[in-house]
Write a protein that holds these residues in place. Sequence first.
Motif, PDB file in Angstrom:
ATOM      1  N   ALA A  25      76.504 -98.367  20.409  1.00  0.00           N
ATOM      2  CA  ALA A  25      76.023 -97.853  21.699  1.00  0.00           C
ATOM      3  C   ALA A  25      75.788 -96.357  21.580  1.00  0.00           C
ATOM      4  N   LYS A  26      74.982 -95.825  22.512  1.00  0.00           N
ATOM      5  CA  LYS A  26      74.725 -94.379  22.529  1.00  0.00           C
ATOM      6  C   LYS A  26      76.016 -93.598  22.752  1.00  0.00           C
ATOM      7  N   TYR A  27      76.862 -94.142  23.636  1.00  0.00           N
ATOM      8  CA  TYR A  27      78.084 -93.432  24.035  1.00  0.00           C
ATOM      9  C   TYR A  27      79.270 -94.384  23.984  1.00  0.00           C
ATOM     10  N   LYS A  28      80.309 -93.974  23.260  1.00  0.00           N
ATOM     11  CA  LYS A  28      81.524 -94.796  23.196  1.00  0.00           C
ATOM     12  C   LYS A  28      82.737 -93.893  23.378  1.00  0.00           C
ATOM     13  N   VAL A  29      83.686 -94.364  24.172  1.00  0.00           N
ATOM     14  CA  VAL A  29      84.952 -93.642  24.334  1.00  0.00           C
ATOM     15  C   VAL A  29      86.097 -94.656  24.385  1.00  0.00           C
ATOM     16  N   PHE A  30      87.153 -94.355  23.636  1.00  0.00           N
ATOM     17  CA  PHE A  30      88.418 -95.084  23.706  1.00  0.00           C
ATOM     18  C   PHE A  30      89.391 -94.143  24.400  1.00  0.00           C
ATOM     19  N   TYR A  31      89.960 -94.609  25.503  1.00  0.00           N
ATOM     20  CA  TYR A  31      90.790 -93.740  26.333  1.00  0.00           C
ATOM     21  C   TYR A  31      92.233 -94.238  26.356  1.00  0.00           C
ATOM     22  N   LYS A  32      93.053 -93.707  25.462  1.00  0.00           N
ATOM     23  CA  LYS A  32      94.519 -93.861  25.508  1.00  0.00           C
ATOM     24  C   LYS A  32      94.993 -95.311  25.611  1.00  0.00           C
ATOM     25  N   ASP A  33      94.316 -96.232  24.956  1.00  0.00           N
ATOM     26  CA  ASP A  33      94.635 -97.662  25.012  1.00  0.00           C
ATOM     27  C   ASP A  33      94.672 -98.184  26.460  1.00  0.00           C
ATOM     28  N   PHE A  34      93.924 -97.529  27.336  1.00  0.00           N
ATOM     29  CA  PHE A  34      93.819 -97.948  28.736  1.00  0.00           C
ATOM     30  C   PHE A  34      92.439 -98.552  28.999  1.00  0.00           C
ATOM     31  N   PHE A  35      91.397 -97.902  28.484  1.00  0.00           N
ATOM     32  CA  PHE A  35      90.070 -98.503  28.598  1.00  0.00           C
ATOM     33  C   PHE A  35      89.186 -98.076  27.433  1.00  0.00           C
ATOM     34  N   VAL A  36      88.127 -98.851  27.242  1.00  0.00           N
ATOM     35  CA  VAL A  36      87.091 -98.513  26.278  1.00  0.00           C
ATOM     36  C   VAL A  36      85.753 -98.805  26.950  1.00  0.00           C
ATOM     37  N   PHE A  37      84.738 -98.004  26.635  1.00  0.00           N
ATOM     38  CA  PHE A  37      83.402 -98.367  27.110  1.00  0.00           C
ATOM     39  C   PHE A  37      82.378 -98.076  26.021  1.00  0.00           C
ATOM     40  N   PHE A  38      81.258 -98.774  26.120  1.00  0.00           N
ATOM     41  CA  PHE A  38      80.155 -98.609  25.157  1.00  0.00           C
ATOM     42  C   PHE A  38      78.876 -98.561  25.994  1.00  0.00           C
ATOM     43  N   SER A  39      78.546 -97.365  26.445  1.00  0.00           N
ATOM     44  CA  SER A  39      77.508 -97.217  27.466  1.00  0.00           C
ATOM     45  C   SER A  39      76.140 -96.908  26.857  1.00  0.00           C
ATOM     46  N   PRO A  40      75.099 -97.591  27.364  1.00  0.00           N
ATOM     47  CA  PRO A  40      73.735 -97.248  26.946  1.00  0.00           C
ATOM     48  C   PRO A  40      73.099 -96.187  27.841  1.00  0.00           C
ATOM     49  N   GLU A  41      73.820 -95.758  28.913  1.00  0.00           N
ATOM     50  CA  GLU A  41      73.167 -94.955  29.958  1.00  0.00           C
ATOM     51  C   GLU A  41      73.579 -93.488  29.950  1.00  0.00           C
ATOM     52  N   THR A  42      72.617 -92.614  29.635  1.00  0.00           N
ATOM     53  CA  THR A  42      72.817 -91.170  29.779  1.00  0.00           C
ATOM     54  C   THR A  42      72.875 -90.839  31.268  1.00  0.00           C
ATOM     55  N   PHE A  43      73.786 -89.928  31.632  1.00  0.00           N
ATOM     56  CA  PHE A  43      73.781 -89.429  33.011  1.00  0.00           C
ATOM     57  C   PHE A  43      72.879 -88.199  33.073  1.00  0.00           C
ATOM     58  N   VAL A  44      73.405 -87.032  32.676  1.00  0.00           N
ATOM     59  CA  VAL A  44      72.523 -85.864  32.574  1.00  0.00           C
ATOM     60  C   VAL A  44      72.702 -85.181  31.221  1.00  0.00           C
TER      61      VAL A  44
END
Length: 314
Positions: A109-128
């Motif tokens: 994905a364009k953007y991926k974040v793993f946050y403290k074993d609480f959540f993960v996301f793999f987002s295709p959407e740029t905000f700004v």
Amino acid sequence: MDELSLQKVPYFFVIDFLCKNVEIYRESEIENSGLMIDFQGFSIKKKQNKLPEKIEWKSFPETLESFKTGFAKVQKNIRLGNSYLINYTRKTKIETNLTLEEIFYHSHAKYKVFYKDFFVFFSPETFVKIIDGKILTYPMKGTIDASLENAAEILKNDKKEKAEHYTVVDLLRNDLSMIADDVKVDQFQQIDFIKTQQKDLYAMSSEISGKLKPEFNGKIGSIMQKLLPAGSILGAPKSKTLEIILKAEGYDRGYYTGVCGWFDGKNVDSCVMIRFIEKEENQLYFKSGGGITHMSKLEDEYQEMKNKIYVPIH
């Protein structure tokens, strides 16, 4: 955020959907924070671990009848003229043999974040993005199963999807006009291909740009305060639509559909936190949804919500 960005100090920020929690991490603090980040031009992560030989993935979406309860509330408000686009989202239980960390490492994905074993996301959407005083936003609205014949053309010409996309582009253009001059739509209805383990999708996005007004130059916090919540995951008009969402959804979005971003000391790249998996007492939940208009059909919106429950590992 304004203080650090005016001082040109690099930092990563995370802002939840309702803008109640704003977290800021200087570059030196990220590694020990429990965060791992993989943006297009910025990455901080640990050593990669291997995938299981066989990936197990099951989702347990709510029934159509259950989905209909909130959907009916949303459409009633649209009929009453309280809103003309409402992004309605749900929370779905999932089971997988992948850890959140493995999902972070192996998804594309364009953007991926793993946050403290609480959540993960793999987002295709740029905000700004902010580049040399120019601000750009890329609203994404409208998806379709890519396996359908002529799927991209169907998506571009579907009356409901077009109306939804026009509305979000108009909303984001108006939002940008609060902080920028010379706002214009540079690209309209661009089709992006998203490959996943479950099914391939096409998504529709546009590009809008403007030149930051002098009073907002270098003030990243003030810019975010004006623009959030992001219009593409809320609807229009914003304040009334937010009231409707909070009543209709019946669960806390939390960080889902918030935004996060990287300020490198000069420029910003940020994304909307969608395609989102959260851990709640050792149970995983996938949060997904879509835009509802007066033309929306219950079965189609239910299917779109389910289509988005995927992991882009291939």
